[in-house]
Design a protein around this motif. Structure first.
Motif, short mmCIF file in Angstrom:
data_model
loop_
_atom_site.label_atom_id
_atom_site.label_comp_id
_atom_site.label_asym_id
_atom_site.label_seq_id
_atom_site.Cartn_x
_atom_site.Cartn_y
_atom_site.Cartn_z
N VAL A 1 -4.00 -3.45 -9.56
CA VAL A 1 -2.86 -3.62 -10.44
C VAL A 1 -1.77 -2.66 -9.96
O VAL A 1 -1.98 -1.45 -9.90
CB VAL A 1 -3.22 -3.32 -11.91
CG1 VAL A 1 -2.01 -3.52 -12.81
CG2 VAL A 1 -4.38 -4.20 -12.37
N VAL A 2 -0.62 -3.22 -9.56
CA VAL A 2 0.49 -2.42 -9.03
C VAL A 2 1.77 -2.72 -9.80
O VAL A 2 1.88 -3.75 -10.46
CB VAL A 2 0.73 -2.69 -7.52
CG1 VAL A 2 -0.48 -2.37 -6.70
CG2 VAL A 2 1.18 -4.12 -7.29
N LYS A 3 2.72 -1.81 -9.72
CA LYS A 3 4.06 -2.09 -10.23
C LYS A 3 4.76 -2.96 -9.18
O LYS A 3 4.47 -2.87 -7.99
CB LYS A 3 4.85 -0.80 -10.43
CG LYS A 3 4.38 0.00 -11.61
CD LYS A 3 5.33 1.14 -11.86
CE LYS A 3 4.99 1.80 -13.17
NZ LYS A 3 6.00 2.78 -13.57
N GLN A 4 5.69 -3.78 -9.64
CA GLN A 4 6.40 -4.66 -8.72
C GLN A 4 7.09 -3.88 -7.60
O GLN A 4 7.11 -4.33 -6.46
CB GLN A 4 7.42 -5.52 -9.47
CG GLN A 4 8.18 -6.44 -8.53
CD GLN A 4 9.08 -7.40 -9.25
OE1 GLN A 4 8.80 -8.57 -9.26
NE2 GLN A 4 10.14 -6.90 -9.86
N ASN A 5 7.61 -2.68 -7.88
CA ASN A 5 8.32 -1.93 -6.84
C ASN A 5 7.38 -1.35 -5.77
O ASN A 5 7.84 -0.81 -4.78
CB ASN A 5 9.24 -0.87 -7.42
CG ASN A 5 8.51 0.20 -8.18
OD1 ASN A 5 7.30 0.18 -8.32
ND2 ASN A 5 9.26 1.15 -8.70
N ASP A 6 6.04 -1.46 -5.96
CA ASP A 6 5.09 -1.07 -4.92
C ASP A 6 4.85 -2.19 -3.92
O ASP A 6 4.20 -1.99 -2.90
CB ASP A 6 3.74 -0.67 -5.54
CG ASP A 6 3.83 0.67 -6.28
OD1 ASP A 6 4.62 1.53 -5.84
OD2 ASP A 6 3.10 0.84 -7.27
N ILE A 7 5.38 -3.38 -4.22
CA ILE A 7 5.26 -4.51 -3.30
C ILE A 7 6.43 -4.41 -2.32
O ILE A 7 7.60 -4.35 -2.73
CB ILE A 7 5.28 -5.85 -4.05
CG1 ILE A 7 4.02 -5.93 -4.92
CG2 ILE A 7 5.34 -7.02 -3.06
CD1 ILE A 7 3.97 -7.15 -5.82
N LEU A 8 6.10 -4.37 -1.02
CA LEU A 8 7.12 -4.15 0.00
C LEU A 8 7.74 -5.44 0.51
O LEU A 8 8.91 -5.47 0.87
CB LEU A 8 6.51 -3.38 1.17
CG LEU A 8 5.82 -2.06 0.80
CD1 LEU A 8 5.13 -1.47 2.01
CD2 LEU A 8 6.82 -1.10 0.21
N ALA A 9 6.94 -6.52 0.61
CA ALA A 9 7.45 -7.77 1.17
C ALA A 9 6.57 -8.93 0.76
O ALA A 9 5.40 -8.76 0.45
CB ALA A 9 7.49 -7.68 2.69
#
Length: 94
Positions: free
Chosen positions: A83-91
């Motif tokens: 489970v991650v925050k959206q801003n941890d997704i790079l691409a």
């Protein structure tokens, strides 16, 4: 059971790590690097987080690259998720 993320959170299922190198060398378990690619399995609704409007930019089924040490690992029904925050997704991989 089902994971339903809140706010700007995204639930990811890690893609399988490569077991051989490009040159054909088979890697033992310890040498495999944890992949930073995953598939999106659930997306939160977005909304207002810390006073800022957050619009979700990924959708279920997207293949993404995320920060190496991001998120919280969760096991549910013998499946592992992150489970991650959206801003941890790079691409997003297209």
């Amino acid at each position: 059971m089902k994971l339903v993320p809140l706010f700007d959170r995204v639930v990811l299922k890690q893609l399988v790590a490569e077991e051989t190198t490009a040159s054909g060398i088979v890697l033992p378990g310890q040498a495999k690097e944890k992949p930073s690619q995953a598939e999106v399995v659930a997306v939160g609704p977005g909304g207002v987080v810390d006073g800022k409007e957050i619009k979700m930019q990924v959708k279920v089924g997207d293949k993404v690259i995320y920060s190496k040490y991001a998120g919280t690992e969760v096991e549910l029904d013998k499946e592992e998720y992150i489970v991650v925050k959206q801003n941890d997704i790079l691409a997003v991989i297209e």
